[in-house]
Scaffold this active site. Structure first.
Site, short mmCIF file in Angstrom:
data_model
loop_
_atom_site.label_atom_id
_atom_site.label_comp_id
_atom_site.label_asym_id
_atom_site.label_seq_id
_atom_site.Cartn_x
_atom_site.Cartn_y
_atom_site.Cartn_z
N CYS A 42 13.70 35.73 -38.85
CA CYS A 42 13.92 37.00 -38.16
C CYS A 42 12.87 37.19 -37.05
O CYS A 42 11.75 36.68 -37.15
CB CYS A 42 13.82 38.16 -39.15
SG CYS A 42 14.19 39.77 -38.41
N ASP A 44 11.32 39.80 -36.44
CA ASP A 44 10.33 40.78 -36.89
C ASP A 44 8.89 40.26 -36.70
O ASP A 44 8.57 39.15 -37.12
CB ASP A 44 10.59 41.09 -38.38
CG ASP A 44 9.83 42.33 -38.84
OD1 ASP A 44 8.58 42.36 -38.69
OD2 ASP A 44 10.47 43.26 -39.35
N HIS A 98 13.77 38.13 -44.76
CA HIS A 98 12.62 38.86 -45.32
C HIS A 98 13.06 40.21 -45.87
O HIS A 98 13.91 40.87 -45.28
CB HIS A 98 11.51 39.03 -44.28
CG HIS A 98 11.88 39.94 -43.14
ND1 HIS A 98 11.43 41.24 -43.06
CD2 HIS A 98 12.66 39.76 -42.07
CE1 HIS A 98 11.91 41.80 -41.96
NE2 HIS A 98 12.67 40.93 -41.34
N CYS A 101 14.11 44.01 -44.12
CA CYS A 101 14.58 43.63 -42.77
C CYS A 101 15.33 44.81 -42.13
O CYS A 101 16.33 45.30 -42.66
CB CYS A 101 15.50 42.41 -42.85
SG CYS A 101 16.06 41.85 -41.22
#
Ligand code: CO
Length: 212
Positions: A42, A44, A98, A101
């Site tokens: 991701c 992130d 994760h 998310c």
């Protein structure tokens, strides 16, 4: 120093540190890359691939997008996959979601966010497919985290259903695709044990006959 200028100072500090340890560090690194892993994770900012798995520059080829999705029509992800498999010949591909998310959580809500809604439709499809199981989980955080896992499992399958992976297997290239989840609250990785290493592990409908 604040703002963007700080980044250049950070860069100089990093260069100084690396070259103090190894004077030829950048000359050696610039020659070639031979990573053993493709990481699909991701975007992130709290999930930095190299750091989580303790690898140095040059040791992991990375593709990141919102909610670590690998749709069959996404040429960005497919191009990274093709390069990693056909050129770098990585033996291991890791799809790592994760918990917590934001992309996955957004796919469970009815807010209109914009273009990303179309991207997150991929996750809504997964929810719809597992609706019975997910609707039974009443705690929203737990439900979202289970969808994070189901999303990883689906993306592992999506990757294995590509002609890129099946051609590699057809040519006897050793290649495994793994599904992991990163727990931001503990910093630890969890193996979902959904790894796939051979065409026999995928549904016959998704198999394509590779000519030798
Ligand atoms: Co995320």
């Amino acid at each position: 120093m604040t703002g963007i200028g700080k980044l250049f100072q950070n860069n100089l500090d990093w260069v100084a540190k690396r070259t103090a340890e190894k004077p030829n560090y950048f000359k050696e690194l610039a020659k070639d890359q031979k990573p053993n892993y493709l990481w699909i994770g991701c975007s992130d900012s709290r999930v930095p691939a190299n750091e989580i798995i303790g690898l140095e520059p040059g040791e992991v080829f990375v593709h990141r997008n919102v909610a670590n999705i690998c749709p069959h029509t996404d040429f960005n992800c497919l191009s990274a996959l093709e390069f990693a498999v056909n050129i770098l010949k990585v033996p291991d591909i890791i799809v790592c979601g994760h918990y917590g998310c934001g992309g996955v959580s957004a796919a469970m809500e009815d807010h209109h966010l914009g273009l990303v809604d179309n991207w997150l439709r991929n996750i809504r499809d997964i929810y719809a497919h597992h609706k019975e199981e997910l609707d039974r989980i009443h705690n929203p955080k737990q439900r979202s985290n289970r969808l994070v896992e189901l999303n990883v499992i689906q993306q592992v399958l999506n990757i294995c259903h590509t002609t890129i992976i099946q051609e590699a297997w057809g040519h006897h290239q050793k290649l495994s695709v793994h599904g992991w989840v990163y727990d931001m609250e503990s910093g630890k990785l969890k193996d979902l044990h959904v790894g796939i290493s051979a065409i026999e592990q995928i549904e016959p409908i998704f198999r394509v006959q590779i000519r030798p």
